[in-house]
Scaffold this motif. Structure first.
Motif: not given
Length: 69
Positions: A36, A39-40, A45, A48, A52
């Protein structure tokens, strides 16, 4: 007379608290958090959000392992 020192194990015993720790579950949780964060940081965003859904399914799987055995 046989030399008995060579047969003794040199592995240090862990404390009882650390032996009973579910290290596989902790590793899975750490892996999900790392994915996470990466990816962020790399995709912002939208990345992310894209990560998720599988991450939440993975967290549910980990929690199921904790609860049901």
């Amino acid at each position: 007379m046989a030399d008995m020192t060579a047969t003794k194990s040199t592995r240090k015993a862990l404390p009882k608290m650390l032996e009973n720790e579910p290290w596989g579950i902790w590793a899975a949780i750490l892996l999900v958090i790392a994915v996470l964060v990466i990816a962020g940081l790399t995709m912002g965003l939208s990345g992310l959000v894209m990560v998720m859904v599988p991450a939440s399914i993975g967290i549910l799987a980990v929690l199921s392992l904790v609860v049901f055995g």
